[in-house]
Design a protein around this motif. Sequence first.
Motif, PDB file in Angstrom:
ATOM      1  N   UNK A  85       0.705  -1.385   0.019  1.00  0.00           N
ATOM      2  CA  UNK A  85       0.077   0.019  -0.120  1.00  0.00           C
ATOM      3  C   UNK A  85       0.921   1.166   0.261  1.00  0.00           C
ATOM      4  N   UNK A  86       1.949   1.063   0.329  1.00  0.00           N
ATOM      5  CA  UNK A  86       2.979   2.455   0.189  1.00  0.00           C
ATOM      6  C   UNK A  86       3.319   2.698  -0.912  1.00  0.00           C
ATOM      7  N   UNK A  87       2.784   2.043  -1.842  1.00  0.00           N
ATOM      8  CA  UNK A  87       2.990   2.542  -3.481  1.00  0.00           C
ATOM      9  C   UNK A  87       1.812   3.376  -4.011  1.00  0.00           C
ATOM     10  N   UNK A  88       0.697   3.385  -3.068  1.00  0.00           N
ATOM     11  CA  UNK A  88      -0.587   3.962  -3.846  1.00  0.00           C
ATOM     12  C   UNK A  88      -1.069   5.012  -2.792  1.00  0.00           C
ATOM     13  N   UNK A  89      -2.104   5.712  -3.365  1.00  0.00           N
ATOM     14  CA  UNK A  89      -3.064   6.527  -2.154  1.00  0.00           C
ATOM     15  C   UNK A  89      -3.566   5.777  -1.548  1.00  0.00           C
ATOM     16  N   UNK A  90      -3.789   5.708  -0.224  1.00  0.00           N
ATOM     17  CA  UNK A  90      -4.425   4.944   0.785  1.00  0.00           C
ATOM     18  C   UNK A  90      -5.617   5.508   1.207  1.00  0.00           C
ATOM     19  N   UNK A  91      -6.737   5.153   1.439  1.00  0.00           N
ATOM     20  CA  UNK A  91      -8.056   5.439   1.832  1.00  0.00           C
ATOM     21  C   UNK A  91      -8.768   4.846   2.964  1.00  0.00           C
ATOM     22  N   UNK A  97      -4.091   9.189   2.578  1.00  0.00           N
ATOM     23  CA  UNK A  97      -2.370   9.304   2.649  1.00  0.00           C
ATOM     24  C   UNK A  97      -1.814   8.906   1.255  1.00  0.00           C
ATOM     25  N   UNK A  98      -1.036   9.662   0.725  1.00  0.00           N
ATOM     26  CA  UNK A  98      -0.355   9.436  -0.636  1.00  0.00           C
ATOM     27  C   UNK A  98       0.961   8.699  -0.134  1.00  0.00           C
ATOM     28  N   UNK A  99       1.224   7.423  -0.749  1.00  0.00           N
ATOM     29  CA  UNK A  99       2.262   6.617  -0.550  1.00  0.00           C
ATOM     30  C   UNK A  99       2.988   6.991   0.612  1.00  0.00           C
ATOM     31  N   UNK A 100       2.264   6.737   1.945  1.00  0.00           N
ATOM     32  CA  UNK A 100       2.655   6.674   2.887  1.00  0.00           C
ATOM     33  C   UNK A 100       3.796   5.844   3.623  1.00  0.00           C
ATOM     34  N   UNK A 101       4.550   6.322   4.523  1.00  0.00           N
ATOM     35  CA  UNK A 101       5.594   5.117   5.091  1.00  0.00           C
ATOM     36  C   UNK A 101       5.068   4.194   5.866  1.00  0.00           C
ATOM     37  N   UNK A 102       3.773   4.450   6.477  1.00  0.00           N
ATOM     38  CA  UNK A 102       3.104   3.293   7.013  1.00  0.00           C
ATOM     39  C   UNK A 102       1.679   3.164   6.495  1.00  0.00           C
ATOM     40  N   UNK A 103       1.405   2.240   5.980  1.00  0.00           N
ATOM     41  CA  UNK A 103       0.052   1.953   5.306  1.00  0.00           C
ATOM     42  C   UNK A 103      -1.157   2.385   6.272  1.00  0.00           C
ATOM     43  N   UNK A 104      -2.213   2.816   5.820  1.00  0.00           N
ATOM     44  CA  UNK A 104      -3.382   2.874   6.548  1.00  0.00           C
ATOM     45  C   UNK A 104      -4.127   1.665   6.539  1.00  0.00           C
ATOM     46  N   UNK A 105      -4.011   0.794   5.733  1.00  0.00           N
ATOM     47  CA  UNK A 105      -4.734  -0.290   5.677  1.00  0.00           C
ATOM     48  C   UNK A 105      -4.576  -0.984   4.134  1.00  0.00           C
ATOM     49  N   UNK A 106      -5.220  -1.894   3.856  1.00  0.00           N
ATOM     50  CA  UNK A 106      -5.198  -2.594   2.421  1.00  0.00           C
ATOM     51  C   UNK A 106      -6.096  -1.805   1.145  1.00  0.00           C
ATOM     52  N   UNK A 107      -6.743  -0.813   1.668  1.00  0.00           N
ATOM     53  CA  UNK A 107      -7.618   0.191   0.767  1.00  0.00           C
ATOM     54  C   UNK A 107      -6.785   1.340   0.242  1.00  0.00           C
ATOM     55  N   UNK A 108      -6.704   1.038  -1.289  1.00  0.00           N
ATOM     56  CA  UNK A 108      -5.935   2.074  -1.914  1.00  0.00           C
ATOM     57  C   UNK A 108      -7.033   2.391  -3.238  1.00  0.00           C
ATOM     58  N   UNK A 109      -6.471   3.499  -3.873  1.00  0.00           N
ATOM     59  CA  UNK A 109      -7.131   4.189  -4.904  1.00  0.00           C
ATOM     60  C   UNK A 109      -6.629   3.276  -6.047  1.00  0.00           C
TER      61      UNK A 109
END
Length: 414
Positions: free
Chosen positions: A168-174, A186-198
């Motif tokens: 998820x760090x490669x994508x926009x997280x939602x 969060x856009x390409x965050x160091x720590x993912x918000x979860x598995x949901x991405x744009x």
Amino acid sequence: MTTRIAGKKVLAIVLAGGKGSRLSPLTTERAKPAVPFLGTYRLIDFPLSNLVHSGVQDVWVVEQYLPHGLNDHLSGGRPWDLDRTRGGLVVMPPFSSPENEDGEFAHGNAHALAQHVPLMREFGPDVVLVMSADHIYKLDYSEVIRAHIRHGASVTMVTTELADEAQATRFGNVRANREGKVTKFAYKPDQPLGKTVTAEVFVYDAKILMETLEELERQGELGDYGEELLPALVARGDAYAYPLEGYWMDVGTLDAYMQTHQDFLDGQGFELDTPDWPFITSSIARPPTRVHGSARLDHAYVCGGAVIAGEVISSVVGPNAVVEEGASVRHSIVQPGAVIRAGARVSRAIVDVGAVVEEGAVVGGQSANSRLSVIGAHSTVQAGAKVGPGLIVEPRQTVRAGREEEVTQPAQRD
């Protein structure tokens, strides 16, 4: 006649200008949207086919990097019935203007949209549907647009669920609530918000999009839409998520490109030729595939015009490619017009368009878990030469036995 969905005038913008450096050497001599997929298709065929089946017929394709081959493939929109007198497919190359006579390449996808705001305003859409040209999925955009209109959203982000949260760090997280309203982005965050991405498909309220782009541009550089544009719209409190059900893959890296082919070979993708939703491409008529008695085929896609006399296992062989008797191709992609000579072994590799692997040459590791190797377009691996696992050869190179290190280099990792 303009496209209207739920009473709203719709404009689709396909962003097809990126260099695609992580797919090098497949993108050294072609635009990423023009890279072949499953031999028969190009990456851009998937959003274009989804658009026409969704009833969206006003389509702008924004180009920048190596557009000529892509334009040949687009054929003015004819394969998708988008070659209309009014509207249809319109190619948008880089341009100069009275405000900037020298012209300017886009610095990110939000900047690319901002460059076209005056033309958008002239077109007068109510809704702007924006997507990338290098993702593999099946989606009815009209349903996304209807949900967007029902919510009165400034933006609706199509989302997908990743199998591996670390990616998820490669994508926009939602993050979104039960009603679908986006509560955090969060856009390409160091720590993912979860598995949901744009999923890189967005529906915008046209007026809000144009006003926001202009305001952000006054403040500084726009970059990609995950950097400034989407956070600004999420902050309004009227951004929504629309979950995409089914297969989706970003093929922006070599490993992801190979994995997507393997997914389709394993039946994990989606149907490509259903009567109500066929995926369409621009292609010439080719003769049938010729399979010799010496051939061994198992778990493979083999395209028209190919000649198979050797072994093809868990692989894709493109149009007019050749696998000679005694040659072995395993867990690989042999692109259109490539030739694998007698006795050659290719495993966990991509052999690009027009490349030749000569007699007895070895490309790639000899297990399904080896690092991916790539032979660039129109290159030659001479008889007896070896290109080891995880190595790439740029286009139009010659690999000689005993001198492989002169032309090979490590492949980029995800």
